[in-house]
Design a protein around this motif. Structure first.
Motif, PDB file in Angstrom:
ATOM      1  N   CYS A  63     -14.147 -11.667   3.700  1.00  7.71           N
ATOM      2  CA  CYS A  63     -15.534 -11.220   3.588  1.00  7.71           C
ATOM      3  C   CYS A  63     -15.876 -10.142   4.612  1.00  7.71           C
ATOM      4  O   CYS A  63     -16.875  -9.428   4.446  1.00  7.71           O
ATOM      5  CB  CYS A  63     -16.482 -12.407   3.759  1.00  7.71           C
ATOM      6  SG  CYS A  63     -16.280 -13.704   2.523  1.00  7.71           S
ATOM      7  N   GLY A  64     -15.081 -10.035   5.673  1.00 10.32           N
ATOM      8  CA  GLY A  64     -15.374  -9.042   6.697  1.00 10.32           C
ATOM      9  C   GLY A  64     -14.695  -7.707   6.462  1.00 10.32           C
ATOM     10  O   GLY A  64     -14.959  -6.749   7.174  1.00 10.32           O
ATOM     11  N   ALA A  65     -13.831  -7.640   5.450  1.00 10.69           N
ATOM     12  CA  ALA A  65     -13.064  -6.415   5.227  1.00 10.69           C
ATOM     13  C   ALA A  65     -13.689  -5.506   4.178  1.00 10.69           C
ATOM     14  O   ALA A  65     -13.191  -4.411   3.950  1.00 10.69           O
ATOM     15  CB  ALA A  65     -11.633  -6.775   4.811  1.00 10.69           C
ATOM     16  N   LEU A  66     -14.776  -5.965   3.537  1.00 13.34           N
ATOM     17  CA  LEU A  66     -15.374  -5.210   2.439  1.00 13.34           C
ATOM     18  C   LEU A  66     -16.842  -4.931   2.720  1.00 13.34           C
ATOM     19  O   LEU A  66     -17.517  -5.711   3.394  1.00 13.34           O
ATOM     20  CB  LEU A  66     -15.250  -5.991   1.121  1.00 13.34           C
ATOM     21  CG  LEU A  66     -13.834  -6.387   0.700  1.00 13.34           C
ATOM     22  CD1 LEU A  66     -13.886  -7.341  -0.482  1.00 13.34           C
ATOM     23  CD2 LEU A  66     -13.019  -5.154   0.344  1.00 13.34           C
ATOM     24  N   SER A  67     -17.334  -3.826   2.187  1.00 13.77           N
ATOM     25  CA  SER A  67     -18.764  -3.521   2.291  1.00 13.77           C
ATOM     26  C   SER A  67     -19.555  -4.521   1.454  1.00 13.77           C
ATOM     27  O   SER A  67     -18.996  -5.236   0.620  1.00 13.77           O
ATOM     28  CB  SER A  67     -19.040  -2.104   1.787  1.00 13.77           C
ATOM     29  OG  SER A  67     -18.761  -2.020   0.384  1.00 13.77           O
ATOM     30  N   GLU A  68     -20.862  -4.584   1.678  1.00 12.32           N
ATOM     31  CA  GLU A  68     -21.704  -5.565   0.977  1.00 12.32           C
ATOM     32  C   GLU A  68     -21.594  -5.439  -0.538  1.00 12.32           C
ATOM     33  O   GLU A  68     -21.377  -6.424  -1.246  1.00 12.32           O
ATOM     34  CB  GLU A  68     -23.168  -5.402   1.407  1.00 12.32           C
ATOM     35  CG  GLU A  68     -24.118  -6.373   0.710  1.00 12.32           C
ATOM     36  CD  GLU A  68     -25.557  -6.195   1.176  1.00 12.32           C
ATOM     37  OE1 GLU A  68     -26.473  -6.573   0.409  1.00 12.32           O
ATOM     38  OE2 GLU A  68     -25.781  -5.683   2.279  1.00 12.32           O
ATOM     39  N   SER A  69     -21.722  -4.211  -1.051  1.00  9.89           N
ATOM     40  CA  SER A  69     -21.698  -4.018  -2.505  1.00  9.89           C
ATOM     41  C   SER A  69     -20.319  -4.336  -3.088  1.00  9.89           C
ATOM     42  O   SER A  69     -20.212  -4.955  -4.145  1.00  9.89           O
ATOM     43  CB  SER A  69     -22.095  -2.582  -2.859  1.00  9.89           C
ATOM     44  OG  SER A  69     -21.223  -1.651  -2.225  1.00  9.89           O
ATOM     45  N   LEU A  70     -19.278  -3.926  -2.385  1.00 10.47           N
ATOM     46  CA  LEU A  70     -17.924  -4.180  -2.884  1.00 10.47           C
ATOM     47  C   LEU A  70     -17.600  -5.668  -2.821  1.00 10.47           C
ATOM     48  O   LEU A  70     -16.952  -6.208  -3.725  1.00 10.47           O
ATOM     49  CB  LEU A  70     -16.911  -3.380  -2.070  1.00 10.47           C
ATOM     50  CG  LEU A  70     -15.456  -3.440  -2.548  1.00 10.47           C
ATOM     51  CD1 LEU A  70     -15.361  -3.016  -4.001  1.00 10.47           C
ATOM     52  CD2 LEU A  70     -14.573  -2.563  -1.666  1.00 10.47           C
ATOM     53  N   LEU A  71     -18.069  -6.365  -1.774  1.00 10.38           N
ATOM     54  CA  LEU A  71     -17.817  -7.794  -1.644  1.00 10.38           C
ATOM     55  C   LEU A  71     -18.466  -8.564  -2.789  1.00 10.38           C
ATOM     56  O   LEU A  71     -17.840  -9.452  -3.372  1.00 10.38           O
ATOM     57  CB  LEU A  71     -18.348  -8.312  -0.303  1.00 10.38           C
ATOM     58  CG  LEU A  71     -18.221  -9.827  -0.070  1.00 10.38           C
ATOM     59  CD1 LEU A  71     -16.761 -10.271  -0.154  1.00 10.38           C
ATOM     60  CD2 LEU A  71     -18.819 -10.221   1.278  1.00 10.38           C
ATOM     61  N   GLU A  72     -19.701  -8.228  -3.134  1.00  7.86           N
ATOM     62  CA  GLU A  72     -20.381  -8.924  -4.229  1.00  7.86           C
ATOM     63  C   GLU A  72     -19.660  -8.686  -5.549  1.00  7.86           C
ATOM     64  O   GLU A  72     -19.549  -9.594  -6.386  1.00  7.86           O
ATOM     65  CB  GLU A  72     -21.838  -8.470  -4.318  1.00  7.86           C
ATOM     66  CG  GLU A  72     -22.686  -8.958  -3.155  1.00  7.86           C
ATOM     67  CD  GLU A  72     -24.170  -8.737  -3.369  1.00  7.86           C
ATOM     68  OE1 GLU A  72     -24.550  -8.376  -4.508  1.00  7.86           O
ATOM     69  OE2 GLU A  72     -24.946  -8.917  -2.418  1.00  7.86           O
ATOM     70  N   SER A  73     -19.158  -7.460  -5.741  1.00  5.56           N
ATOM     71  CA  SER A  73     -18.407  -7.165  -6.961  1.00  5.56           C
ATOM     72  C   SER A  73     -17.115  -7.958  -7.000  1.00  5.56           C
ATOM     73  O   SER A  73     -16.721  -8.493  -8.048  1.00  5.56           O
ATOM     74  CB  SER A  73     -18.115  -5.665  -7.037  1.00  5.56           C
ATOM     75  OG  SER A  73     -17.283  -5.374  -8.139  1.00  5.56           O
ATOM     76  N   GLU A  74     -16.425  -8.070  -5.848  1.00  9.26           N
ATOM     77  CA  GLU A  74     -15.181  -8.832  -5.788  1.00  9.26           C
ATOM     78  C   GLU A  74     -15.430 -10.316  -6.036  1.00  9.26           C
ATOM     79  O   GLU A  74     -14.635 -10.993  -6.683  1.00  9.26           O
ATOM     80  CB  GLU A  74     -14.508  -8.641  -4.425  1.00  9.26           C
ATOM     81  CG  GLU A  74     -13.915  -7.261  -4.201  1.00  9.26           C
ATOM     82  CD  GLU A  74     -12.720  -7.001  -5.092  1.00  9.26           C
ATOM     83  OE1 GLU A  74     -11.923  -7.932  -5.310  1.00  9.26           O
ATOM     84  OE2 GLU A  74     -12.582  -5.870  -5.585  1.00  9.26           O
ATOM     85  N   LEU A  75     -16.541 -10.831  -5.499  1.00  7.10           N
ATOM     86  CA  LEU A  75     -16.844 -12.255  -5.653  1.00  7.10           C
ATOM     87  C   LEU A  75     -17.272 -12.603  -7.070  1.00  7.10           C
ATOM     88  O   LEU A  75     -16.774 -13.563  -7.672  1.00  7.10           O
ATOM     89  CB  LEU A  75     -17.944 -12.669  -4.670  1.00  7.10           C
ATOM     90  CG  LEU A  75     -17.567 -12.749  -3.186  1.00  7.10           C
ATOM     91  CD1 LEU A  75     -18.817 -12.958  -2.346  1.00  7.10           C
ATOM     92  CD2 LEU A  75     -16.575 -13.878  -2.944  1.00  7.10           C
TER      93      LEU A  75
END
Length: 479
Positions: A196-208
């Motif tokens: 969760c610390g390696a991705l930007s907010e928008s990219l993290l939500e897309s990955e999740l």
């Protein structure tokens, strides 16, 4: 005749268990209170006791202690509701063999647990733990702390509960997540990890959660997120403390309802994924600092496993080092002198740093050498000092001293007449970058009297970046 003792003030549950166990040909005795337990416990011995944690006149944990001390041969199972799972984990630490959740949805699992305990398959369980640990890449031997932690993880793995793993960088949190997955009933399903610390907010939500086609610039096609990909398996959320508040809200909804929507989507998706989260920061402190949601912590921290740093289990260091050598398929051994030096070192990067040192040592050894001696070890281990990382994080007052020591130690490496692994040097440069970032943040925070928004503005960074610098960049970079 096998004697079973049931301690539960719920007569409906007691009657069910009484009937269920007598059908198996067992001799059942019922206690509906602490007083009943005392009377029955004095009369005869028991092979198994099922104990509710909540009783009208005493604590189930007190009864567990009594049985463990006075009748150690008696196996024990603690019965608990979801809201008291933490108490059940405490019971495991006190010596309970297992715990089961009420209501009993899976009678086959309950019967199997009882049968295994009555068959005295504790030795088999210990063998399973060691085999699963090796499969997961966890190496432990003499450390009682690690062995107790693995035993606890093994007992909670089959339960459908979330687990929070805490530990310093490089202690092996993902390996423990793998262990939980392999030891669970989900081991035939996917195990997926995300940092969760390696991705930007928008990219993290897309990955999740995935996204729909056209949800944002570059979303040229529909994509499933890890919650969908994990399915009925295990999802490992590494460095969950780095997730933004917006992402935390969405994670909370998934944990509460099992539902989520893709980014840009309108259809509700469902998931039955088990969450194992990990962090190197203290989330309780993060809650106090309003950097992490308390309700999300409550959902994640149903059971907490705290992995000890390598310096607190020095007796395992030679064993881990030899395992890494065997894994590298090198017929090279560790000399007693080298092993002693490695045990004296504090390993701020923990097992991951040890792994990097072994790789470096194998790189610089002469062809045909079969023994690692002290001369093959890095300068910082030979001298018993940290090379580029002080035990204490540099504060504003010590920052100049830190820079001087960093420079002096780097010059020692430069002047040393031995091969140097360039990747290690570049990692140390990244360490310096992290420490510089943190030092400047602390300096500006002092100037703004702790006003984080003003500090972020002066440094021309986001609040999330500021928190990231404070919470992570002060830690050793070896991972």
């Amino acid at each position: 005749m096998t004697n079973i003792l049931i301690v539960d003030d719920d007569r409906e549950v007691g009657n069910f268990l009484n009937y269920f166990l007598k059908e198996k040909g067992l001799n059942v005795y019922m206690a509906y209170s602490g007083k009943d337990f005392c009377e029955l416990f004095e009369k005869q011995s028991y092979q198994l006791a099922l104990i509710d944690v909540k009783l009208p006149d005493t604590s189930g944990l007190d009864i567990l202690k009594n049985i463990t001390e006075k009748m150690p041969a008696c196996k024990t199972i603690v019965m608990t509701g979801y809201s008291t799972v933490k108490v059940a984990v405490d019971a495991i630490k006190l010596g309970a063999n297992d715990f089961i959740e009420k209501p009993f949805d899976d009678l086959d699992a309950l019967e199997m647990t009882i049968d295994q305990l009555l068959a005295n398959k504790v030795t088999t369980a210990e063998s399973d733990i060691q085999e699963l640990a090796r499969t997961s890449g966890i190496i432990t031997g003499k450390s009682d702390t690690m062995n107790r932690l693995l035993a606890l993880a093994y007992k909670i793995a089959p339960k459908n509960i979330n687990v929070l793993i805490e530990g310093e960088t490089g202690t092996g949190k993902e390996l423990f997540a793998n262990f939980l997955h392999y030891a669970s009933q989900r081991n035939g399903q996917p195990f997926i990890g995300i940092n969760c610390g390696a991705l930007s907010e928008s990219l993290l939500e897309s990955e999740l959660f995935g996204h729909e086609k056209g949800a944002f610039t570059g979303a040229s096609k529909e994509r499933r997120g890890v919650f969908e990909l994990a399915g009925k398996g295990t999802l490992f959320l590494d460095e969950v403390g780095e997730a933004s508040m917006s992402t935390q809200v969405k994670l909370l909804r998934v944990l509460e309802t099992g539902e989520f929507m893709r980014v840009g989507g309108e259809t509700v998706q469902k998931t039955n994924t088990r969450i194992v989260a990990a962090t190197h920061v203290d989330l309780t402190e993060a809650v106090k600092n309003r950097a992490f949601r308390e309700d999300l912590l409550y959902r994640l921290d149903v059971v907490k496993l705290v992995i000890p740093p390598l310096r607190e289990r020095r007796e395992d260091i030679p064993l881990i080092a030899n395992h890494l050598l065997n894994k590298a398929e090198e017929k090279i051994q560790l000399s007693e002198e080298a092993a002693e030096l490695m045990q004296q070192y504090d390993w701020p990067g923990n097992v991951r740093e040890l792994s990097n040192v072994i790789k470096r040592t194998l790189t610089i050894m002469d062809e045909g050498s079969s023994m690692i001696s002290p001369r093959h070890l890095p300068v910082n281990i030979r001298t018993g000092k940290l090379l580029l990382i002080e035990k204490a994080k540099p504060t504003e007052a010590t920052f100049e001293e830190y820079l001087k020591k960093w420079t002096d130690d780097m010059l020692d490496v430069w002047r040393a007449e031995e091969k140097v692994e360039m990747e290690m040097i570049l990692n140390k440069v990244k360490d310096l970058e992290r420490e510089i970032g943190r030092a400047f943040v602390l300096k500006v925070l002092k100037e703004t009297i702790g006003d984080r928004q003003d500090a972020a503005k002066r440094l021309n960074i986001s609040m999330r970046k500021l928190r990231y610098l404070l919470n992570e960049k002060g830690q050793p970079s070896v991972k």
